[in-house]
Design an enzyme around this catalytic site. Structure first.
Site, PDB file in Angstrom:
ATOM      1  N   ASP A 151       0.918  -0.964   0.069  1.00 15.15           N
ATOM      2  CA  ASP A 151      -0.051   0.055  -0.133  1.00 15.15           C
ATOM      3  C   ASP A 151       0.896   1.030  -0.223  1.00 15.15           C
ATOM      4  O   ASP A 151      -0.176   2.422  -0.242  1.00 15.15           O
ATOM      5  CB  ASP A 151      -0.759   0.100   0.920  1.00 15.15           C
ATOM      6  CG  ASP A 151      -1.968  -1.315   0.887  1.00 15.15           C
ATOM      7  OD1 ASP A 151      -1.760  -1.715   0.667  1.00 15.15           O
ATOM      8  OD2 ASP A 151      -2.027  -1.053   2.196  1.00 15.15           O
ATOM      9  N   GLY A 194      -5.734  -1.046  -1.570  1.00 12.16           N
ATOM     10  CA  GLY A 194      -5.339   0.183  -0.453  1.00 12.16           C
ATOM     11  C   GLY A 194      -6.720   0.212   0.363  1.00 12.16           C
ATOM     12  O   GLY A 194      -7.256   1.101  -0.307  1.00 12.16           O
ATOM     13  N   GLY A 209      -3.827   5.684 -18.298  1.00  4.85           N
ATOM     14  CA  GLY A 209      -4.688   6.393 -18.711  1.00  4.85           C
ATOM     15  C   GLY A 209      -6.083   6.142 -17.920  1.00  4.85           C
ATOM     16  O   GLY A 209      -7.116   6.416 -18.813  1.00  4.85           O
ATOM     17  N   GLU A 249      -9.806   0.158  -2.919  1.00  2.00           N
ATOM     18  CA  GLU A 249     -10.782  -0.522  -2.034  1.00  2.00           C
ATOM     19  C   GLU A 249     -11.217   0.632  -1.072  1.00  2.00           C
ATOM     20  O   GLU A 249     -12.299   0.429  -0.447  1.00  2.00           O
ATOM     21  CB  GLU A 249     -10.772  -1.625  -1.706  1.00  2.00           C
ATOM     22  CG  GLU A 249      -9.178  -1.353  -0.673  1.00  2.00           C
ATOM     23  CD  GLU A 249      -8.954  -3.340   0.224  1.00  2.00           C
ATOM     24  OE1 GLU A 249      -9.614  -4.017   0.124  1.00  2.00           O
ATOM     25  OE2 GLU A 249      -7.347  -3.346   0.052  1.00  2.00           O
TER      26      GLU A 249
HETATM   27  O1  F6P Z   1      -2.159  -4.582   3.272  1.00  2.00           O
HETATM   28  C1  F6P Z   1      -1.853  -4.604   2.053  1.00  2.00           C
HETATM   29  C2  F6P Z   1      -3.215  -4.902   1.689  1.00  2.00           C
HETATM   30  O2  F6P Z   1      -3.061  -5.972   0.532  1.00  2.00           O
HETATM   31  C3  F6P Z   1      -4.220  -4.357   1.483  1.00  2.00           C
HETATM   32  O3  F6P Z   1      -4.408  -3.621   0.460  1.00  2.00           O
HETATM   33  C4  F6P Z   1      -5.576  -4.890   1.345  1.00  2.00           C
HETATM   34  O4  F6P Z   1      -6.296  -4.284   2.664  1.00  2.00           O
HETATM   35  C5  F6P Z   1      -5.094  -6.233   2.599  1.00  2.00           C
HETATM   36  O5  F6P Z   1      -3.345  -5.835   2.802  1.00  2.00           O
HETATM   37  C6  F6P Z   1      -5.929  -7.454   2.578  1.00  2.00           C
HETATM   38  O6  F6P Z   1      -5.644  -8.344   3.620  1.00  2.00           O
HETATM   39  P1  F6P Z   1      -6.014  -9.484   3.487  1.00  2.00           P
HETATM   40  O7  F6P Z   1      -4.897 -10.480   2.561  1.00  2.00           O
HETATM   41  O8  F6P Z   1      -5.356 -10.056   4.856  1.00  2.00           O
HETATM   42  O9  F6P Z   1      -7.304  -9.938   3.343  1.00  2.00           O
END
Ligand code: F6P
Length: 783
Positions: A151, A194, A209, A249
């Site tokens: 992230d 993210g 783009g 997200e």
């Molecule tokens: O912190 C990294 C991340 O990939 C985030 O972008 C995402 O929201 C989260 O982890 C997903 O977590 P998990 O793999 O525990 O579902």
């Protein structure tokens, strides 16, 4: 003598590509100091559990997996550690006890903000003496964190491990989505990861783009949905076929809501689809940038543990330098509303640029004309720079005359002119097409005084008010000469497959070239491994030492040979000595069980390179190495590489700066030749003639030395290295006793676990029986 330390390493939180390379960096740097290294499985969970979850790590354990995504140690989220409950304290005490039992005094932790906070909580419990077990008062613990999170949401580092690879994965996915969206004239909403930070969404949206980008930090402004609909409507009116909306997200408007809104409100109607990229984004082999960043960070973590600072540290990246900060400072900053709610400077700039690039222009009469040409080598990312210059110019009411065929095209005048229109540039596939749609000078074209006179005349006849030249050193030289003859401002943009351009740390096309070379080295390593041979990868092209060292480090080569000064006899002698030392080192590794090798060779004297290679192969034989040798020439692909995310973004930023500069120069009647570049984090626009003497910034000697140090640490175990002839505790093997440990097959190189008798082992992979009492055997426990 200082007692060797015992260091443990764990990865925690969401995995990120490059974590394995960070582990390798730390493991090998520590082993080379004579320290003992332990791996902890499954993050803090493993530390709390103890037993087999904490196990010795040695040289061969990190031989191969640094090329792969994920973390071979495993990872888990353990939010309980951050809490202040009695249960959390109990967990922390269990974790401390497991470290204490193994006499581990140093901990390297690779993870995101949650994991770093958890690690700090563990450290604080011990240092503030808040534990209930009195045994801990004898315990010492130093802690270094390495930022690992796709992230890019960690304070005090420009980049964390995993970001570059993830960005490239997202860009590749969006390219694919655009293909299908274009075929059906659809709009696709792409949701990327993210939760709290929109870095990935903004950078991938800019690189591909995207028509609109939604992130959490921006919230929802009242007119946002209307603006989005308006951008889509206008773009479609201009002939654009597909629409791409990128949403982080964590953005407030949900993907389903955006889909519904567009489907209902957009006129004329379009089909809308949505794709959530999800965990697909987190996998994949790390890029050149990732592997080198992670290795450098791993090595720095061990250096920090070797110093006396009692404060936990966080390794970071500051422009090109590996930096460090107090971990607590970083954690505190991450808690501030400004950090949590705000956009980083980089993200803000990228978001603004993306919005300017994707907003179709109002119809205006265009009285000012900017000429735009590309010349030199046809490299990845040039199209992006063309698109950025042209779109931003059109938005400002300036006409853009694209000149086909570089300076040779310009010498032909009107017949080479193409008026760059928004609708032509809506072809977003040009974003990813390698090279330049304008082409470069025809081969054999040269410029003499008369030729420059013709160019000057054509610029005047074409009524070009300012000229932007995107290209390499040759293009810069021609632009400089031409600008000295005329009263029209000229601005240069660096684009080449190598880095010998002045006044810039990075050049458009370089990152794509490096990643392309890395694929070649990875393939060579694979083949060398399977065939049990030595592969000499001969890099062909024009590179500075830094770039060669970057790819050799990223590719995990065993040896790196650059014949710098082989032209004179002293230089030849020094190079031959280096070859002999390298072959001896390789021989030692083979005696210890290594079954293959990759040598990266780069010659500054291409005319004698074949002879030099013969000398290297002869030296291998003279040293008594019996493995066969294969030579693999590796050339840069003449621009035929899909540009990486980094090159796309760089091209757009430099393109924007070049346009701004040329317009300022037109207004100021400044006819000198300026070039744009990026130094550290800043865009710069120095005078060309004042920059040429300073050489290239990429090859700064500090970076080159650091890369060389890292390469040597990763490629060759030192005499102190445990498990490689150093302080080896497994020499006390005993046939009568039952043991468990690890060994590496001398025949095929696979590492596997053995039980009972380490003197006679059957390889599960190639079925050969290995009888030896030396080599890659490591006893981890008595059964
Ligand atoms: O912190 C990294 C991340 O990939 C985030 O972008 C995402 O929201 C989260 O982890 C997903 O977590 P998990 O793999 O525990 O579902």
């Amino acid at each position: 003598m200082k007692r060797p330390k015992k260091v443990a390493i764990l990865t925690s939180g969401g995995d990120a590509p490059g974590m394995n390379a960070a582990i390798r960096g730390a493991v090998r740097a520590a082993l080379n100091k004579g320290w003992e290294v332990y791996g902890i499985r499954d993050g803090f969970r493993g530390l709390v559990e103890g037993n087999d979850m904490i196990f010795p790590l040695d040289w061969v354990d990190v031989s191969w997996n640094f090329r792969e995504g994920g973390t071979f140690l495993g990872s888990a989220r353990c939010p309980e550690l951050k809490e202040t409950t009695a249960q959390s304290k109990e967990l922390k005490e269990k974790a401390l006890m497991n470290l204490y039992r193994h006499s581990i005094t140093d901990l390297v932790l690779v993870g995101g903000d949650g994991s770093l906070t958890g690690g700090y909580a563990l450290f604080s419990l011990l240092h503030n003496r808040e534990y209930s077990n009195p045994e801990f008062k004898h315990m010492k613990l130093s802690l270094v964190g390495i930022p690992g999170s796709i992230d890019n949401d960690i304070a005090y580092t420009d980049m964390s491990i995993g970001v570059d690879t993830t960005l490239n994965t997202i860009v590749e996915c969006i390219d694919r989505l655009r293909d299908t969206a274009t075929s059906h004239r659809r709009i696709i909403i792409v949701e990327v990861m993210g939760r709290r930070r929109g870095y990935l969404a903004v950078m991938s949206g800019l690189a591909t783009g995207a028509d609109r980008i939604f992130i959490r930090e921006e919230g929802v402004s009242p007119g946002e949905l209307n603006t989005m609909l308006c951008v889509l409507q206008k773009s479609f009116q201009q002939g654009q076929k597909a629409g791409i909306i990128v949403r982080a997200e964590g953005a407030p408007l949900s993907t389903a809501f955006l889909t519904e809104t567009i489907a209902v409100l957009l006129e004329p109607k379009r089909e809308v689809r949505e794709t959530v990229l999800g965990h697909l984004q987190r996998g994949g082999n790390p890029t050149v940038f990732e592997r080198t960043l992670a290795t450098r960070m791993g090595v720095r973590a061990i250096q920090l543990l070797d110093t006396i600072s009692p404060e936990p540290q966080l390794v970071g990246l500051n422009a090109k330098k590996i930096s460090s900060a107090h971990l607590v400072k970083s954690l505190t900053k991450m808690q501030t509303p400004a950090f949590q709610e705000g956009l980083s400077a980089n993200t803000k700039t990228a978001l603004h640029l993306s919005r300017k690039l994707e907003m179709p222009p109002e119809e205006k009469s265009r009285s000012m004309r900017v000429g735009l040409l590309t010349d030199g080598t046809n490299v990845s990312g040039m199209n992006m720079a063309i698109r950025a210059v042209a779109r931003l110019a059109l938005n400002r009411g300036i006409a853009v005359k694209g000149i086909k065929g570089g300076f040779s095209g310009l010498s032909k005048g009107q017949e080479s002119i193409v008026h760059l229109q928004w609708s032509m540039l809506e072809m977003k596939s040009i974003l990813r097409r390698a090279g330049t749609l304008l082409g470069v000078s025809s081969s054999g074209f040269t410029l003499d005084e008369k030729g420059y006179g013709t160019l000057k005349k054509q610029v005047k006849q074409l009524k070009i008010d300012g000229l932007i030249v995107i290209g390499n050193t040759a293009a810069y030289r021609a632009a400089h000469r031409l600008s000295s003859l005329m009263s029209t401002p000229v601005v240069g943009v660096p684009a080449a497959s190598h880095c010998n351009l002045p006044a810039t740390d990075w050049v458009i096309g370089m990152d794509s070239t490096l990643n392309d070379l890395l694929k070649g080295i990875d393939r060579a390593a694979d083949a060398a491994h399977v065939k049990r041979q030595i592969f000499i990868v001969h890099l062909k092209g024009e590179f500075c030492n830094c770039l060669v060292k970057l790819v050799a480090l990223a590719g995990g080569a065993e040896q790196l040979l650059i014949d710098e000064n082989a032209a004179d006899s002293a230089g030849q002698h020094a190079f031959q000595e280096k070859v002999r030392n390298s072959t001896d080192a390789l021989k030692k590794m083979i005696a210890l069980g290594k079954t293959f090798g990759v040598i990266v060779f780069y010659s500054r004297h291409p005319e004698t390179a074949d002879q030099t290679i013969q000398f290297i192969t002869q030296s291998l034989r003279t040293a008594g190495i019996t493995l066969d040798t294969t030579i693999v020439p590796l050339e840069t692909s003449l621009g035929g590489i899909t540009p990486t995310a980094f090159d796309r973004i760089l091209a757009k930023r430099l393109g924007e700066k070049a346009l701004e500069t040329v317009l300022e120069k037109i207004a100021a009647r400044d006819y000198s030749f300026h070039i744009v570049g990026i130094k550290g984090k800043e865009l710069v626009v120095p005078l060309y003639k004042e920059s040429i003497d300073f050489g290239t910034a990429v090859c700064s000697s500090a970076l080159e030395k650091e890369l060389e140090r890292c390469f040597n640490l990763m490629a060759q175990p030192s005499e102190l290295c445990i498990g490689m002839g150093g302080n080896v505790h497994w020499t006390a093997t005993n046939n009568e006793t039952r043991w468990q440990g690890k060994w590496t097959c001398k025949t095929c190189g696979h590492t596997q676990t053995f039980f009972f008798n380490p003197k006679k082992m059957l390889c599960l992979y190639c079925e050969s029986v290995n009888c030896h009492n030396y080599g890659y055997i490591r006893i981890s426990r008595r059964l």
